[in-house]
Design a protein around this motif. Structure first.
Motif, PDB file in Angstrom:
ATOM      1  N   GLY A   7       1.015  -0.906  -0.051  1.00 46.02           N
ATOM      2  CA  GLY A   7      -0.473   0.241  -0.238  1.00 46.02           C
ATOM      3  C   GLY A   7       1.032   1.529  -0.045  1.00 46.02           C
ATOM      4  N   ASP A   8       2.277   1.218  -0.789  1.00 46.63           N
ATOM      5  CA  ASP A   8       3.145   2.241  -0.515  1.00 46.63           C
ATOM      6  C   ASP A   8       2.421   3.093  -1.664  1.00 46.63           C
ATOM      7  N   PRO A   9       2.561   4.415  -1.933  1.00 47.00           N
ATOM      8  CA  PRO A   9       1.772   5.637  -2.396  1.00 47.00           C
ATOM      9  C   PRO A   9       3.265   5.273  -3.700  1.00 47.00           C
ATOM     10  N   ARG A  10       4.295   5.422  -3.539  1.00 48.40           N
ATOM     11  CA  ARG A  10       5.762   5.161  -3.994  1.00 48.40           C
ATOM     12  C   ARG A  10       5.712   4.244  -5.369  1.00 48.40           C
ATOM     13  N   PHE A  11       4.649   3.500  -4.834  1.00 48.49           N
ATOM     14  CA  PHE A  11       4.330   2.304  -6.249  1.00 48.49           C
ATOM     15  C   PHE A  11       3.201   2.268  -6.868  1.00 48.49           C
ATOM     16  N   VAL A  12       3.268   1.761  -8.213  1.00 50.89           N
ATOM     17  CA  VAL A  12       1.859   1.599  -8.983  1.00 50.89           C
ATOM     18  C   VAL A  12       1.304   0.820  -8.532  1.00 50.89           C
ATOM     19  N   GLN A  13      -0.088   1.209  -7.564  1.00 49.42           N
ATOM     20  CA  GLN A  13      -0.478   0.236  -6.722  1.00 49.42           C
ATOM     21  C   GLN A  13      -1.325  -1.021  -7.634  1.00 49.42           C
ATOM     22  N   VAL A  14      -1.713  -2.280  -7.572  1.00 48.25           N
ATOM     23  CA  VAL A  14      -2.148  -3.621  -7.020  1.00 48.25           C
ATOM     24  C   VAL A  14      -3.994  -2.983  -6.893  1.00 48.25           C
ATOM     25  N   LEU A  15      -4.452  -3.821  -7.959  1.00 45.73           N
ATOM     26  CA  LEU A  15      -6.295  -3.330  -6.779  1.00 45.73           C
ATOM     27  C   LEU A  15      -7.188  -4.193  -6.894  1.00 45.73           C
ATOM     28  N   TRP A  33       8.077  10.488  -8.642  1.00 47.26           N
ATOM     29  CA  TRP A  33       8.599   9.194  -9.382  1.00 47.26           C
ATOM     30  C   TRP A  33       7.232   7.920  -8.622  1.00 47.26           C
ATOM     31  N   ARG A  34       7.408   7.265  -9.372  1.00 46.18           N
ATOM     32  CA  ARG A  34       6.728   5.899  -9.657  1.00 46.18           C
ATOM     33  C   ARG A  34       7.375   4.967  -9.730  1.00 46.18           C
ATOM     34  N   ILE A  35       7.304   3.926  -9.263  1.00 45.16           N
ATOM     35  CA  ILE A  35       7.956   2.949  -9.576  1.00 45.16           C
ATOM     36  C   ILE A  35       6.939   0.987  -9.695  1.00 45.16           C
ATOM     37  N   ARG A  36       6.576   1.246 -10.665  1.00 45.30           N
ATOM     38  CA  ARG A  36       5.388  -0.154 -11.533  1.00 45.30           C
ATOM     39  C   ARG A  36       6.431  -1.080 -11.393  1.00 45.30           C
ATOM     40  N   VAL A  93      -5.815  23.868  -4.380  1.00 42.81           N
ATOM     41  CA  VAL A  93      -5.220  22.471  -4.048  1.00 42.81           C
ATOM     42  C   VAL A  93      -5.034  21.889  -5.741  1.00 42.81           C
ATOM     43  N   SER A  94      -3.688  22.118  -6.381  1.00 44.19           N
ATOM     44  CA  SER A  94      -3.857  20.870  -7.764  1.00 44.19           C
ATOM     45  C   SER A  94      -3.731  19.307  -7.418  1.00 44.19           C
ATOM     46  N   GLY A  95      -2.690  18.896  -6.394  1.00 45.36           N
ATOM     47  CA  GLY A  95      -2.604  17.379  -6.361  1.00 45.36           C
ATOM     48  C   GLY A  95      -2.804  17.661  -4.834  1.00 45.36           C
ATOM     49  N   ALA A  96      -2.228  15.939  -4.498  1.00 41.20           N
ATOM     50  CA  ALA A  96      -1.818  15.754  -3.203  1.00 41.20           C
ATOM     51  C   ALA A  96      -1.617  14.205  -2.746  1.00 41.20           C
ATOM     52  N   GLN A  97      -0.966  14.154  -2.170  1.00 44.47           N
ATOM     53  CA  GLN A  97      -0.362  12.680  -1.855  1.00 44.47           C
ATOM     54  C   GLN A  97       0.184  12.565  -0.236  1.00 44.47           C
ATOM     55  N   GLU A  98      -0.481  10.868   0.138  1.00 46.36           N
ATOM     56  CA  GLU A  98       0.047  10.307   1.713  1.00 46.36           C
ATOM     57  C   GLU A  98       0.830  10.326   1.925  1.00 46.36           C
ATOM     58  N   ALA A 116       5.675   8.096   6.652  1.00 45.65           N
ATOM     59  CA  ALA A 116       7.104   7.923   7.258  1.00 45.65           C
ATOM     60  C   ALA A 116       7.738   6.792   7.500  1.00 45.65           C
ATOM     61  N   GLU A 117       6.861   5.052   8.024  1.00 43.42           N
ATOM     62  CA  GLU A 117       6.996   4.498   8.674  1.00 43.42           C
ATOM     63  C   GLU A 117       5.874   3.887   8.103  1.00 43.42           C
ATOM     64  N   GLY A 118       6.571   1.902   8.179  1.00 43.15           N
ATOM     65  CA  GLY A 118       5.767   1.177   7.309  1.00 43.15           C
ATOM     66  C   GLY A 118       4.672   1.860   6.382  1.00 43.15           C
ATOM     67  N   SER A 119       3.613   1.713   5.627  1.00 41.74           N
ATOM     68  CA  SER A 119       2.905   1.217   5.719  1.00 41.74           C
ATOM     69  C   SER A 119       1.260   2.349   4.907  1.00 41.74           C
ATOM     70  N   ALA A 120       0.630   2.764   4.258  1.00 42.80           N
ATOM     71  CA  ALA A 120       0.093   3.797   3.540  1.00 42.80           C
ATOM     72  C   ALA A 120      -0.783   3.673   4.931  1.00 42.80           C
ATOM     73  N   GLN A 121      -1.854   4.332   5.167  1.00 41.03           N
ATOM     74  CA  GLN A 121      -3.452   4.743   5.611  1.00 41.03           C
ATOM     75  C   GLN A 121      -4.672   4.288   4.728  1.00 41.03           C
ATOM     76  N   ALA A 122      -4.379   5.088   3.555  1.00 44.57           N
ATOM     77  CA  ALA A 122      -5.305   5.213   3.021  1.00 44.57           C
ATOM     78  C   ALA A 122      -5.290   6.194   1.077  1.00 44.57           C
ATOM     79  N   ALA A 123      -3.995   5.206   0.246  1.00 41.79           N
ATOM     80  CA  ALA A 123      -3.298   6.546  -0.200  1.00 41.79           C
ATOM     81  C   ALA A 123      -4.842   6.629  -1.606  1.00 41.79           C
ATOM     82  N   GLY A 124      -5.334   5.941  -1.616  1.00 39.43           N
ATOM     83  CA  GLY A 124      -6.492   5.947  -2.744  1.00 39.43           C
ATOM     84  C   GLY A 124      -7.661   7.144  -2.246  1.00 39.43           C
TER      85      GLY A 124
END
Length: 572
Positions: A131-139, A212-215, A423-428, A431-439
């Motif tokens: 669930g890390d927003p720096r990666f292209v997410q698997v849905l 930058w995103r990683i897929r 606001v033109s955009g946002a991202q979670e 800092a540590e561990g996994s994301a909360q609700a990036a989507g």
């Protein structure tokens, strides 16, 4: 106590396939979602050898034929296939439409009896858990009707590194941002037991906001049967190759790859500043430290980086690279009039002859007009002086009460009202561990207070224990003066602690290195307001939560210490 988590599957160590054949790197051509377009054919033997030699990975065989599907076919009565972008090695990849959410998605398809179907499903589900927003997410990752398919995000506004390097090498600041964000992301993935193993220029994307995103985390390697005995070393060397290519526009091996020319044969690995002049020395040394392997050494004899965590530490020790100053744009040439006849620095421009101005008024009428104007000016000055003296005398007689003098422009000394900032955009921010609700980040500035982004439920509180905090970074589109913020909160009770920081990007480093905007807010209500003594100029603003109230069961969210953000408004 920690939030709930599930152990990740290390695809690199559990693929269970024996190395036989591989697809070729040259078969890949970039597409919008980052999956390669290829022809339906076997890879040449020499390309196969180059791939395994450069990455240190092993490739396993595939014997099943790709599913016979066509445009318009629907999966789960939801995902409509639009265009096949890859058909290779027993699987196919598609651009599709999620008709339920009305958005574009990418889909990988392979038969359920494919020898790698089980490992692909395991890799996709493990990647989705990160669930890390720096990666292209698997849905979604599903097996049904003798098919296995993996659904992932489709980023139409992103440009892959392959396309960027086809035009030119990256500026030092862009290369620094790329290697920083990719290294931090891969370090987080390896802490959860996940490896990429196919971190190529086509797997790294830059969005329109500069992030930058990683897929293809774990999934791309599983689809191709790639494994490695040293996954951290493999991914670290791949990051070094990405940085080397970004600085030099050359691939750091003898073979050409990804549209880039390789190094001259027989010379070995040479430093980036020996390939291209003007390369940033610190980044060049970092690339060599990541690529140092099998006898190759980094410049200045610095120890090699063998894990993404080593790269993160090395980047932290480097001086921060600032963005270049904006280029000066010459003002447009003004159309010359009879009062602007000079060249103003423009050489070789013919000028039209200018008629001599008429002589000043020398007649009796002209002299009378000048005397009349002079008399009016003297009278106006005298009247103004009298009014000023009268006002000063009235102030001396004042009994102490405030007197407001108004003009046509409104109240004297009136402050200009604060202007709202869009606001033109946002991202979670993780800092540590996994994301909360990036989507769900977009719901915090959609103008609807009934929608929200929500954290997970924590067992300890109100002050967060398992994490230093959670938050969202907002993009204002350009640098603006930020003086205040109003944050709508989902839950009241106990207390919520909120802070505001100026960030240098959507993916900043540690919060301790950011500039705080205004004082910390601690509230028991369903909103928090922060006002700064003086505006802070920034493009990115981090809303940072460090203490959460206790709330009961709410839909799928269990009871615990948690908070949600309903609507955020910034003012200048």
């Amino acid at each position: 106590m920690a939030e709930r988590s599930t152990a990740a599957v290390d695809v690199a160590d559990n693929s269970g396939d024996e190395p036989l054949t591989a697809e070729t790197d040259k078969a890949e051509q970039a597409t919008a979602d980052g999956v390669a377009k290829t022809e339906e054919q076997d890879a040449p033997a020499q390309e196969e050898a180059a791939d395994t030699a450069e990455t240190g990975t092993h490739l396993s065989p595939a014997t099943s034929s790709p599913p016979e599907l066509h445009s318009g076919h629907k999966l789960a009565r939801r995902y409509r296939l639009e265009e096949c972008v890859t058909r290779l090695d027993g699987f196919s990849s598609w651009r599709a439409v999620d008709e339920k959410l009305r958005r574009a998605v990418g889909v990988h398809l392979l038969p359920a009896d494919h020898p790698r179907a089980r490992s692909v499903l395991a890799a996709a589900r493990s990647s989705a858990l990160l669930g890390d927003p720096r990666f292209v997410q698997v849905l979604d990752a599903v097996e049904e009707n003798e098919l296995v398919y993996v659904v992932h995000e489709w980023l139409p506004d992103a440009t892959e590194l392959t396309a960027l390097l086809a035009a030119s090498s990256l500026e030092a600041h862009d290369a620094y941002q790329m290697v920083s964000q990719v290294s931090f992301a891969m370090a987080a993935a390896h802490r959860e037991g996940l490896a990429h193993l196919r971190l190529t220029p086509s797997a790294v994307l830059r969005t329109s906001t500069g992030q930058w995103r990683i897929r293809g985390l774990a999934v791309n390697a599983a689809l191709r049967g790639i494994s490695s005995d040293t996954p951290q070393r493999t991914d670290t060397e791949a990051i070094g190759a990405l940085l080397y290519a970004s600085l030099t526009q050359r691939w750091p091996y003898e073979n050409d790859a990804y549209g880039l020319s390789g190094l001259p044969k027989g010379v070995g690995l040479i430093a980036p500043d020996q390939v291209r002049a003007g390369v940033h020395r610190g980044l060049a040394e970092l690339a060599m430290r990541a690529l140092a392997n099998d006898g190759a050494t980094a410049s200045r004899q610095e120890p090699p980086c063998t894990t993404p965590e080593d790269l993160v530490k090395a980047i932290g020790e480097m001086p921060k690279i600032r963005p270049p100053e904006p280029a000066f744009t010459a003002p447009p040439e003004y159309q010359r009039t009879t009062y602007q006849q000079g060249n103003y620095g423009r050489t070789g421009v013919a000028t039209q002859p200018v008629p001599a101005p008429p002589p000043p008024l020398q007649s009796r009428t002209g002299k009378a007009l000048k005397w009349a104007v002079s008399a009016l000016l003297i009278a106006a000055l005298g009247l103004g002086s009298w009014q000023l003296a009268d006002a000063l005398m009235d102030r001396g007689k004042d009994d102490g009460t405030d007197t407001t003098h108004t003009t046509d422009g409104g109240e004297k000394g009136e402050k200009k009202p604060a202007a709202p900032l869009a606001v033109s955009g946002a991202q979670e921010y993780v800092a540590e561990g996994s994301a909360q609700a990036a989507g769900e980040v977009g719901k915090t500035y959609d103008g609807d207070r009934s929608t929200f982004w929500r954290t997970k439920s924590f067992l300890d509180g109100p002050k967060m224990v398992i994490k230093p905090g959670v938050g969202i970074v907002y993009d204002l589109g350009s640098a603006k003066d930020v003086s205040a913020a109003t944050i709508g909160l989902r839950y009241s009770g106990d207390h919520t602690t909120v802070s505001l920081y100026a960030s240098d990007s959507l993916s900043p480093g540690a919060v301790s290195g950011l500039k705080q905007i205004g004082p910390q807010a601690k509230t028991l209500k369903d909103s928090a307001e922060i006002k700064a003594d003086k505006p802070v100029r920034t493009r990115y603003v981090l809303v940072w939560l460090t203490a959460l109230p206790h709330a009961g069961q709410d839909g799928y969210s269990g009871a615990g210490y948690k908070q949600g953000i309903t609507e955020v408004k910034f003012t200048g």
